[in-house]
Design a protein around this motif. Structure first.
Motif, PDB file in Angstrom:
ATOM      1  N   VAL A   1     -34.271  70.041  40.042  1.00  8.60           N
ATOM      2  CA  VAL A   1     -33.353  68.902  40.095  1.00  8.60           C
ATOM      3  C   VAL A   1     -33.293  68.264  38.700  1.00  8.60           C
ATOM      4  O   VAL A   1     -34.303  68.170  38.009  1.00  8.60           O
ATOM      5  CB  VAL A   1     -33.737  67.856  41.176  1.00  8.60           C
TER       6      VAL A   1
ATOM      7  N   SER B   1     -33.658  65.745  36.788  1.00  7.89           N
ATOM      8  CA  SER B   1     -34.181  64.380  36.631  1.00  7.89           C
ATOM      9  C   SER B   1     -34.292  64.026  35.155  1.00  7.89           C
ATOM     10  O   SER B   1     -34.435  64.898  34.298  1.00  7.89           O
ATOM     11  CB  SER B   1     -35.539  64.276  37.313  1.00  7.89           C
TER      12      SER B   1
ATOM     13  N   ILE C   1     -32.010  60.440  38.778  1.00  9.30           N
ATOM     14  CA  ILE C   1     -31.127  61.612  38.895  1.00  9.30           C
ATOM     15  C   ILE C   1     -29.724  61.035  38.814  1.00  9.30           C
ATOM     16  O   ILE C   1     -29.337  60.234  39.668  1.00  9.30           O
ATOM     17  CB  ILE C   1     -31.368  62.382  40.197  1.00  9.30           C
TER      18      ILE C   1
ATOM     19  N   ILE D   1     -35.205  57.906  41.418  1.00 10.83           N
ATOM     20  CA  ILE D   1     -35.985  58.691  42.395  1.00 10.83           C
ATOM     21  C   ILE D   1     -37.468  58.323  42.315  1.00 10.83           C
ATOM     22  O   ILE D   1     -38.205  58.517  43.270  1.00 10.83           O
ATOM     23  CB  ILE D   1     -35.778  60.210  42.177  1.00 10.83           C
TER      24      ILE D   1
ATOM     25  N   THR E   1     -32.219  57.404  45.058  1.00 10.88           N
ATOM     26  CA  THR E   1     -32.017  58.729  45.636  1.00 10.88           C
ATOM     27  C   THR E   1     -33.387  59.329  45.929  1.00 10.88           C
ATOM     28  O   THR E   1     -34.418  58.721  45.655  1.00 10.88           O
ATOM     29  CB  THR E   1     -31.177  59.632  44.706  1.00 10.88           C
TER      30      THR E   1
ATOM     31  N   SER F   1     -31.235  65.101  46.779  1.00  7.01           N
ATOM     32  CA  SER F   1     -30.793  65.889  45.617  1.00  7.01           C
ATOM     33  C   SER F   1     -30.862  67.375  45.854  1.00  7.01           C
ATOM     34  O   SER F   1     -30.137  68.132  45.215  1.00  7.01           O
ATOM     35  CB  SER F   1     -31.642  65.616  44.381  1.00  7.01           C
ATOM     36  N   SER F   2     -31.784  67.811  46.721  1.00  6.90           N
ATOM     37  CA  SER F   2     -31.960  69.258  46.882  1.00  6.90           C
ATOM     38  C   SER F   2     -31.430  69.749  48.227  1.00  6.90           C
ATOM     39  O   SER F   2     -31.301  70.953  48.450  1.00  6.90           O
ATOM     40  CB  SER F   2     -33.448  69.610  46.788  1.00  6.90           C
TER      41      SER F   2
END
Ligand code: BT5
Length: 256
Positions: free
Chosen positions: A106, A108, A118, A123, A162, A167-168
């Protein structure tokens, strides 16, 4: 984004060797402080499924859904000058950011001084606090909150927060994430303790988009505008303003 694998994926040996896990406490930082005052060893980790009074900086709070995320603190007893202690929050941010990028893919980024984002959403947040005994700082508590499996956030946070899940697109094993993160943190900590402050600053800079950007920095009631030029040896932000380069040691940053 360039992904770098600079540290072998070794499990930590000291960090997390002793772990104190709680269902519900006020704040893992507060409990870690008490344990440090009672003599807990370096690397002791305090985790909680739920915090009644999770702390952010400057009296702010950290809100985390019970049982979904990582909220933990690690007790450090660094042999570092006062100046270099200021790099510990950046070290922790670098460890979080590199772990999320390299192990979870991700994108970041670290935002000075202590956020991991992110895009524009946060996060992870880091709160580093010194423990004093007499005049001496006997330990440093590094507290880290990471939104892992939380799927939605309360009104007011929703547009600014988030999670790894969001995100994933899938849930993640929190224990595995913690182990990976502690391994990376321990490796970075060894680098810092053995004279590698420049490496910590370079690694942080590599995962942060702010250098070279025009910024607005709120430092208490003072507003500074300028261009980020780098990180000072004590972890401060070097900001080039119309009056020259100044070092900001605390504050909140927004991109202009
Ligand atoms: C931080 O402060 O980001 C430091 C947060 C540290 C939390 C950890 S959890 C384990 C350990 N034990 C503690 O008691 N604390 C540490 P700051 O930069 O002041 O940011 C706080 C702000 O972030 C809040 O005012 C909210 O706007 C926002 N925030 C709160 N909870 C959040 C969340 N879960 N995700 C994203 N943003 C959040």
């Amino acid at each position: 984004m360039t992904l770098r694998t600079t540290i072998p994926r070794l499990p930590p040996t000291t960090f997390g060797a002793i772990t104190r896990s709680f269902e519900t406490i006020d704040s893992t930082n507060s409990t870690a402080k008490e344990l440090a005052q009672e003599g807990a060893l370096e690397g002791t980790v305090v985790t909680a499924e739920d915090q009644r009074a999770g702390k952010g900086r400057l009296g702010r709070s950290w809100e985390s859904e019970k049982g979904k995320n990582l909220t933990f603190s690690i007790i450090l007893r660094p042999h570092l000058t006062h100046i270099l202690l200021g790099l510990l929050p950046l070290l922790a941010g670098t460890a979080v950011c590199e772990t999320l990028r390299e192990e979870y893919h991700v994108p970041s980024e670290c935002k000075w001084p202590n956020d991991v984002l992110i895009g524009t959403k946060k996060i992870s947040g880091i709160l580093s606090e010194a423990v004093h005994q007499g005049d001496m700082s006997s330990a440093v508590i590094v507290g880290i909150g990471i939104n892992v499996n939380q799927a939605s956030f309360p009104v007011g946070l929703g547009d600014r927060a988030t999670s790894l899940y969001l995100s994933s697109g899938r849930e993640h094993d929190r224990t595995l994430l913690l182990t990976r993160l502690l391994g990376r943190m321990e490796a970075l900590y060894e680098i810092l303790q053995s004279g590698g402050a420049d490496t910590i600053i370079a690694r942080w800079t590599a995962v942060s988009p702010i250098i070279g950007k025009p910024l607005r920095v709120t430092d208490g009631s003072t507003l500074h505008e300028g261009t980020a030029r780098g990180i000072a040896p004590d972890g401060g932000l070097l900001l080039e303003t119309s009056a020259g380069i100044m070092t900001i040691r605390a504050g909140d940053v927004t991109l202009r």
